[in-house]
Design a protein around this motif. Structure first.
Motif, short mmCIF file in Angstrom:
data_model
loop_
_atom_site.label_atom_id
_atom_site.label_comp_id
_atom_site.label_asym_id
_atom_site.label_seq_id
_atom_site.Cartn_x
_atom_site.Cartn_y
_atom_site.Cartn_z
N GLU A 1 5.21 2.98 -1.29
CA GLU A 1 4.70 1.90 -0.44
C GLU A 1 5.49 0.63 -0.69
O GLU A 1 5.67 0.01 0.25
N ASP A 2 5.73 0.25 -1.86
CA ASP A 2 6.39 -0.65 -2.34
C ASP A 2 7.95 -0.96 -1.65
O ASP A 2 8.41 -1.82 -1.04
N GLN B 1 6.71 -1.10 5.52
CA GLN B 1 6.38 -0.79 6.79
C GLN B 1 5.51 0.32 7.01
O GLN B 1 4.64 0.74 7.91
N LEU B 2 5.24 1.28 5.89
CA LEU B 2 4.46 2.48 5.98
C LEU B 2 3.11 2.22 5.19
O LEU B 2 2.32 3.21 5.01
N GLN B 3 3.02 1.06 4.78
CA GLN B 3 1.46 0.76 4.08
C GLN B 3 0.41 0.90 4.94
O GLN B 3 0.66 0.63 6.37
N SER C 1 -5.10 3.24 2.44
CA SER C 1 -4.36 4.18 1.41
C SER C 1 -5.12 4.12 0.20
O SER C 1 -5.98 3.07 0.00
N PRO C 2 -5.08 5.05 -0.48
CA PRO C 2 -5.85 5.00 -1.92
C PRO C 2 -5.41 3.82 -2.80
O PRO C 2 -6.11 3.32 -3.68
N THR C 3 -4.39 3.38 -2.66
CA THR C 3 -3.72 2.19 -3.46
C THR C 3 -4.41 0.93 -2.86
O THR C 3 -4.35 -0.11 -3.71
N MET C 4 -5.10 0.89 -1.82
CA MET C 4 -5.51 -0.31 -1.34
C MET C 4 -7.17 -0.40 -1.70
O MET C 4 -7.96 -1.22 -1.31
N ARG C 5 -7.77 0.51 -2.38
CA ARG C 5 -9.29 0.53 -2.55
C ARG C 5 -9.31 0.96 -4.34
O ARG C 5 -8.33 1.20 -4.89
N VAL C 6 -10.75 0.82 -4.57
CA VAL C 6 -11.07 0.86 -5.93
C VAL C 6 -11.61 2.40 -5.99
O VAL C 6 -11.13 2.84 -7.24
#
Length: 694
Positions: free
Chosen positions: A54-55, A59-61, A65-70
């Protein structure tokens, strides 16, 4: 319209979607079903790969996404409540190199966000392998408890948390903060899981695999009566919303909640800097086998709350803490028998002899049971089926007895009352858990001591390994350390020792030690005479004295007479030497055994001196001086005056002894002032000290 070059390639997009689906599936199994499908290490690798992709392709973020939550969504059958302060997760690493890089980044970031050159104190504590929860008290009364949930919204589990017996429904004191949210870990001990499995299987149910699974399921039950039967526990390690909290750092916070009757996380270490934090990892690792609960890592936190505010948070986790995790491996096997072994300091350690089992690519047939209290806590008996764990590089340990597999009522294992080697009555450490043989002439202790004496961390004697030690003891050539220095090549070369013959039969045959081995051994012994006093002290198994302590001591006391004449108070005054070490060293040099051994070393030509550390001396009147500060100060804060003393080459100490050079006495100076006058220590007023440094 964007050009073709702006469109994401299909392969990264496909892989990102695959990873998101898999991580969501694993999250559901872990958080909702409480049945994890992969190890923490594998999960972290998948999440790390997703974050990296994603980094690389912003543009695909996606906001989902699981990387955006706890965490994951709360379960449906419990009420959902918003956290007053987000309950974030912890960033983690499995690498010492990454841990070092994290410390460096954090200290650099704090320097960039602060006008002061603030040192960071680090707190080190166990990462308890349980289930995170937030518990809210209002005016000292428990009001609500929530799971982490997705970090913003959690499940209301108040009805089950109220059944935890070590958590107060009302705090122990009346001066509790108006609002206090404590965050921590709900967990279950290994012995409680063993008892639960025994009850469950007796009723026809299936045994639970580990403490975390049963804890995760229990706190989400609708019936609190079931939760009450399972004896859950809680450790507090963090803070949410507060009004009226007095603490300004983590250590003060743990003390404050402990005074309220809320159990703080145990075995916490406060370290002065990141180097000390890295060096101290081994301290907690050594204590791990004695813990009655499961841990899966070590957490490092910035101690000061104000510094935490400056460092801030990321979208998922705070910048002021990190978990250093290690992978755990388990296996189930049979405990065939229990024996004891005698260590070099006389500690009697029970050992479990197991039916061999593979754990993490190694075959394990023995595991330490550590001490008598551990055997009692586990209720382990010969013939039991046991769970054996190996975490990281830690030696295997028995963590739980599968009591539901126990047949009949086998007798409890009785700890011996006499040393198995010399029949000396055993004694328990005062206030401790270890049982020891107190005889300094115990042959089992002698063997272990000589092995360590000759090892590389000891006196580094080439040729003095375990087999050679056994050979020398069996022929009665060595009864103590100093006897090594009386050996001759002729004495040793004529010895015959049993060796296993090469070949299929592997029969034992007698082999002469020989001239070459003898000359090598005597040469190694001769070379060790010049190692110096620090190496001698760290090699002769004085309790609490290893290479670091020996080096610190001999920088202050460079000879045996100086050490022998030092009192407990004098020794404890040395930087890094506490009371326990001071007592151990003083008792050794005051004992007949210690005095005789030092004389024997001197007669054998062993070097028993060490150059003292040069004290800083730049001409300043307090350079190299030991200074104690007491009473209420008007010009300085307590930490300011200590830093000032250190900046001029002095040593800020906390206790008065004969080695104290000055006592700076503010208003209302008490016992330290009286002791300084009694010992003849020069007393300075605060104004006199200020004039001296200026």
């Amino acid at each position: 319209m964007p050009s073709d070059s702006d469109q994401p390639s299909s392969k990264p997009a496909q892989r990102i979607e695959e990873l998101r689906r898999e991580i969501r599936r694993l999250d559901h199994l872990y958080y909702i079903e409480a049945t994890p499908a992969v190890s923490d290490l594998e999960y972290d690798r998948l999440l790390g790969e997703l974050k990296q992709l994603e980094d690389q392709h912003p543009q695909l973020q996606s906001p989902d996404s699981p990387t955006m939550r706890v965490g994951d969504a709360p379960v449906a059958h419990l009420n959902q409540v918003s956290h007053s302060v987000p309950m974030l997760s912890i960033d983690n690493t499995y690498s010492r190199e990454e841990l070092t890089a994290y410390f460096d980044r954090t200290e650099k970031l704090l320097r960039e966000t602060s006008t002061d050159d603030e040192p960071i104190e680090w707190v080190m504590e166990y990462k308890i392998d349980g289930v995170a929860a937030s518990i809210r008290y209002e005016s000292g009364t428990m009001q609500m408890a929530l799971t982490r949930g997705n970090g913003s919204v959690g499940d209301d589990i108040t009805h089950n948390i109220r059944t935890i017996r070590d958590l107060p429904l009302k705090t122990a004191t009346d001066d509790a903060p108006a609002i206090l949210e404590v965050r921590g870990e709900v967990y279950m001990t290994n012995s409680d899981l063993a008892d639960l499995n025994l009850r469950t299987t007796a009723d026809g149910g299936e045994a639970y695999k580990n403490t975390r699974n049963v804890t995760a399921g229990t706190i989400r039950l609708l019936d609190p009566a079931i939760a009450a039967e399972r004896n859950l526990r809680f450790f507090c390690h963090g803070v949410g919303e507060t009004q009226g909290l007095k603490a300004t750092n983590h250590i003060e916070f743990l003390d404050e909640v402990g005074a309220l009757g809320i159990p703080p996380t145990p075995h916490v270490q406060l370290l002065k800097n990141s180097k000390a934090a890295l060096d101290a990892v081994a301290l907690l690792e050594e204590e791990m086998p004695d813990l009655p609960f499961e841990v899966d890592g070590i957490v490092f936190k910035v101690n000061d709350f104000a510094q935490r505010e400056k460092l801030g948070i990321r979208s998922k986790s705070p910048r002021w803490l990190i978990a250093y995790k290690f992978e755990r491996y388990e296996a189930v096997t049979k405990l065939e028998s229990i024996s004891v072994q005698v260590g070099k300091t006389g500690t009697i350690t029970p050992v479990a002899h197991l039916t061999p089992v593979d754990i993490a690519d190694t075959t394990v047939s023995r595991a330490s049971l550590h001490n008598a209290d551990e055997i009692e806590r586990l209720d382990v008996r010969e013939g039991d089926t046991v769970v054996v764990e190996k975490a990281g590089k830690i030696i295997p340990k028995v963590v739980r007895v599968e009591k539901h597999f126990r047949k009949g009522d086998p007798p409890k294992w009785e700890f011996p009352t006499q040393c198995p080697q010399c029949n000396t009555p055993l004694v328990r450490d005062e206030g401790g858990v270890y049982i020891r043989c107190p005889s300094p002439s115990c042959p089992a202790q002698l063997r272990q001591r000589l092995i360590y004496f000759g090892s590389r961390p000891g006196m580094d004697i080439d040729g003095l390994g375990e087999e050679v030690v056994d050979l020398l003891i069996s022929h009665d050539l060595v009864r103590g350390y100093a006897d090594l220095y009386r050996l001759t090549s002729q004495q040793v070369s004529d010895l015959v020792w049993p060796k296993k013959r090469k070949g299929k039969d592997g029969a034992m045959i007698e082999v002469a030690f020989g001239n070459a081995n003898a000359e090598k051994l005597i040469k190694g012994i001769d070379e060790s005479r010049s190692r110096g006093l620090a190496r001698v002290l760290s090699s002769i198994s004085i309790r609490h004295v290893g290479p670091r302590v020996a080096s610190v001591l001999t920088q202050e006391y460079g000879s045996v007479p100086e050490l022998s004449n030092a009192s407990v108070e004098d020794l404890a005054e040395v930087h890094e030497i506490g009371e326990a070490i001071a007592i151990s060293v003083h008792e050794f040099f005051a004992s007949d055994f210690g005095r005789e051994l030092m004389m024997q070393f001197a007669d054998a030509g062993v070097k028993l001196t060490e150059p003292k550390a040069e004290r800083p001396d730049d001409g300043h009147p307090i350079a190299g001086k030991a200074i104690v500060v007491t009473g209420t100060l008007k010009h300085y804060k307590r930490d300011e005056i200590k830093k000032l003393i250190q900046s001029f080459g002095g040593r800020a100490s906390g206790s008065i002894s004969k080695k104290t050079d000055y006592l700076v006495a503010g208003e209302k100076a008490g016992s330290k002032l009286a002791k300084a006058k009694e010992l003849g220590v020069k007393v300075l007023t605060e104004d006199e000290f200020k004039a001296m440094v200026e």
